[in-house]
Design a protein around this motif. Structure first.
Motif, PDB file in Angstrom:
ATOM      1  N   ALA A   1     -51.051 -69.398 -10.467  1.00 25.99           N
ATOM      2  CA  ALA A   1     -52.033 -68.996 -11.482  1.00 25.99           C
ATOM      3  C   ALA A   1     -52.338 -67.510 -11.292  1.00 25.99           C
ATOM      4  CB  ALA A   1     -53.306 -69.821 -11.314  1.00 25.99           C
ATOM      5  N   GLY A   2     -52.588 -66.830 -12.400  1.00 24.85           N
ATOM      6  CA  GLY A   2     -52.871 -65.406 -12.315  1.00 24.85           C
ATOM      7  C   GLY A   2     -51.628 -64.551 -12.206  1.00 24.85           C
ATOM      8  N   HIS A   3     -50.445 -65.151 -12.447  1.00 19.41           N
ATOM      9  CA  HIS A   3     -49.206 -64.370 -12.375  1.00 19.41           C
ATOM     10  C   HIS A   3     -49.227 -63.200 -13.345  1.00 19.41           C
ATOM     11  CE1 HIS A   3     -45.017 -63.241 -12.626  1.00 19.41           C
ATOM     12  NE2 HIS A   3     -44.977 -63.599 -13.903  1.00 19.41           N
ATOM     13  N   LYS A   4     -48.837 -62.022 -12.836  1.00 18.55           N
ATOM     14  CA  LYS A   4     -48.776 -60.817 -13.657  1.00 18.55           C
ATOM     15  C   LYS A   4     -47.338 -60.537 -14.070  1.00 18.55           C
ATOM     16  CE  LYS A   4     -52.757 -58.678 -11.372  1.00 18.55           C
ATOM     17  NZ  LYS A   4     -53.245 -57.502 -10.578  1.00 18.55           N
ATOM     18  N   ARG A   5     -47.151 -60.195 -15.322  1.00 22.16           N
ATOM     19  CA  ARG A   5     -45.811 -59.921 -15.848  1.00 22.16           C
ATOM     20  C   ARG A   5     -45.141 -58.806 -15.055  1.00 22.16           C
ATOM     21  NH1 ARG A   5     -44.932 -59.259 -22.212  1.00 22.16           N
ATOM     22  NH2 ARG A   5     -45.463 -61.472 -22.022  1.00 22.16           N
ATOM     23  N   GLY A   6     -43.867 -59.040 -14.694  1.00 27.84           N
ATOM     24  CA  GLY A   6     -43.098 -58.042 -13.961  1.00 27.84           C
ATOM     25  C   GLY A   6     -43.265 -58.100 -12.454  1.00 27.84           C
TER      26      GLY A   6
ATOM     27  N   HIS B   1     -34.893 -65.902  -3.377  1.00 28.71           N
ATOM     28  CA  HIS B   1     -35.444 -64.802  -4.171  1.00 28.71           C
ATOM     29  C   HIS B   1     -34.719 -64.663  -5.504  1.00 28.71           C
ATOM     30  CE1 HIS B   1     -36.627 -60.652  -5.281  1.00 28.71           C
ATOM     31  NE2 HIS B   1     -37.755 -61.013  -4.708  1.00 28.71           N
ATOM     32  N   ALA B   2     -33.426 -64.987  -5.526  1.00 22.88           N
ATOM     33  CA  ALA B   2     -32.687 -64.961  -6.791  1.00 22.88           C
ATOM     34  C   ALA B   2     -33.265 -65.981  -7.762  1.00 22.88           C
ATOM     35  CB  ALA B   2     -31.206 -65.230  -6.543  1.00 22.88           C
ATOM     36  N   LEU B   3     -33.626 -67.162  -7.254  1.00 23.40           N
ATOM     37  CA  LEU B   3     -34.259 -68.177  -8.096  1.00 23.40           C
ATOM     38  C   LEU B   3     -35.624 -67.701  -8.585  1.00 23.40           C
ATOM     39  CD1 LEU B   3     -33.457 -71.439  -6.091  1.00 23.40           C
ATOM     40  CD2 LEU B   3     -32.350 -70.650  -8.190  1.00 23.40           C
ATOM     41  N   PHE B   4     -36.378 -67.055  -7.703  1.00 26.79           N
ATOM     42  CA  PHE B   4     -37.685 -66.522  -8.093  1.00 26.79           C
ATOM     43  C   PHE B   4     -37.542 -65.494  -9.216  1.00 26.79           C
ATOM     44  CE2 PHE B   4     -39.866 -67.251  -3.689  1.00 26.79           C
ATOM     45  CZ  PHE B   4     -39.816 -68.615  -3.905  1.00 26.79           C
ATOM     46  N   THR B   5     -36.539 -64.615  -9.085  1.00 28.99           N
ATOM     47  CA  THR B   5     -36.327 -63.577 -10.092  1.00 28.99           C
ATOM     48  C   THR B   5     -35.996 -64.190 -11.443  1.00 28.99           C
ATOM     49  OG1 THR B   5     -35.542 -62.029  -8.397  1.00 28.99           O
ATOM     50  CG2 THR B   5     -34.970 -61.536 -10.686  1.00 28.99           C
ATOM     51  N   ALA B   6     -35.126 -65.196 -11.434  1.00 25.26           N
ATOM     52  CA  ALA B   6     -34.746 -65.856 -12.683  1.00 25.26           C
ATOM     53  C   ALA B   6     -35.946 -66.544 -13.329  1.00 25.26           C
ATOM     54  CB  ALA B   6     -33.633 -66.864 -12.419  1.00 25.26           C
ATOM     55  N   ALA B   7     -36.755 -67.228 -12.516  1.00 26.96           N
ATOM     56  CA  ALA B   7     -37.939 -67.908 -13.044  1.00 26.96           C
ATOM     57  C   ALA B   7     -38.940 -66.905 -13.604  1.00 26.96           C
ATOM     58  CB  ALA B   7     -38.586 -68.736 -11.934  1.00 26.96           C
ATOM     59  N   GLN B   8     -39.108 -65.801 -12.894  1.00 30.50           N
ATOM     60  CA  GLN B   8     -40.035 -64.763 -13.359  1.00 30.50           C
ATOM     61  C   GLN B   8     -39.586 -64.201 -14.711  1.00 30.50           C
ATOM     62  OE1 GLN B   8     -39.436 -60.926 -11.801  1.00 30.50           O
ATOM     63  NE2 GLN B   8     -40.642 -60.240 -13.537  1.00 30.50           N
ATOM     64  N   MET B   9     -38.280 -63.957 -14.870  1.00 29.77           N
ATOM     65  CA  MET B   9     -37.779 -63.434 -16.135  1.00 29.77           C
ATOM     66  C   MET B   9     -37.936 -64.456 -17.256  1.00 29.77           C
ATOM     67  SD  MET B   9     -34.447 -61.105 -15.163  1.00 29.77           S
ATOM     68  CE  MET B   9     -33.549 -62.404 -14.290  1.00 29.77           C
ATOM     69  N   GLN B  10     -37.704 -65.728 -16.951  1.00 28.48           N
ATOM     70  CA  GLN B  10     -37.842 -66.753 -17.989  1.00 28.48           C
ATOM     71  C   GLN B  10     -39.271 -66.810 -18.522  1.00 28.48           C
ATOM     72  OE1 GLN B  10     -36.206 -70.590 -17.036  1.00 28.48           O
ATOM     73  NE2 GLN B  10     -36.429 -71.287 -19.145  1.00 28.48           N
ATOM     74  N   VAL B  11     -40.239 -66.675 -17.624  1.00 33.26           N
ATOM     75  CA  VAL B  11     -41.649 -66.726 -18.029  1.00 33.26           C
ATOM     76  C   VAL B  11     -42.091 -65.426 -18.684  1.00 33.26           C
ATOM     77  CG1 VAL B  11     -44.009 -66.819 -17.134  1.00 33.26           C
ATOM     78  CG2 VAL B  11     -42.310 -68.456 -16.332  1.00 33.26           C
TER      79      VAL B  11
END
Length: 218
Positions: A49-54, A128-138
């Motif tokens: 919760a509170g995730h910031k874009r980028g 971290h690669a999975l985290f990056t992909a999830a972050q981009m999807q959101v």
């Protein structure tokens, strides 16, 4: 900013070796060692919760109370290893295709025929690669299936030579992954790359172009 926590499901393919003590394909541990087979899977990434874009939220290195910090976390991971027959060195295309089709059927609710494939670069871990992909999807947001191809990077600044060698042997596995997507009927594929990952993708696409020109792919 996202007020509520989210769970994002990211598909993956990898020629890393995985440690799977239970042998059930659930929650394996990815290593930097090179495998002689392609593994496919689906991973859950928990976004706080509170995730910031980028931003991929992490715990600061010197934090005294790590639990107090919102962070990306890896949830359940489902792994399907395309194990070759004993007399074969490399996995057959038929086995990879069937394994991918079975995985999609098991998790049909998470699959979309529109795909984005992220190929990471040098000094990168599987997680971290999975985290990056999830972050981009959101953050984009992206409505299709997000996929990661994770090749065996050493995950250290000192591992550049190892990563270059890993990249060379990873082309055949990325090619197998691309072919599996095409055989599944996926016609809308976007590619996102970083660092050495761009080189890996370009060299693999060149191999695919040669196969098409030689009549080895239709």
């Amino acid at each position: 900013m996202s007020e509520a926590p989210q769970t994002v499901r990211v598909w993956f393919a990898s020629n890393r070796q995985f440690a799977d003590p239970e042998g059930d394909g659930l929650d394996p541990v990815a290593t930097s060692r090179r495998a002689q087979t392609l593994s496919l899977g689906l991973a859950e990434v928990k976004i706080p919760a509170g995730h910031k874009r980028g931003v991929i939220e992490t715990v600061p290195p010197l934090a005294l109370n790590a639990a107090a910090y919102p962070k990306f976390e890896l949830g359940r991971v489902h792994l399907s290893t395309c194990s070759p027959k004993p007399h074969l060195i490399h996995t057959s295309h038929e086995l990879i295709q069937q394994s991918f089709r079975d995985l999609v059927e098991q998790h049909q609710e998470d699959w979309r025929q529109r795909c984005c494939v992220f190929v990471h670069g040098y000094n990168e871990s599987f997680e971290h690669a999975l985290f990056t992909a999830a972050q981009m999807q959101v953050d984009l947001p992206y409505a299709g299936s997000m996929l990661v191809f994770s090749w065996p990077s050493a995950g250290t600044y000192q591992g550049y030579t190892y990563d270059q060698e890993s990249l060379q042997i990873s082309r055949q596995y990325l090619l197998q992954f691309f072919e599996a997507l095409l055989l599944l009927g996926v016609t809308d594929i976007s590619l996102l790359t970083h660092s050495l990952g761009a080189r890996l993708v370009l060299e693999t696409l060149s191999l695919l172009k040669l196969k098409v020109a030689a009549g080895m792919w239709h």
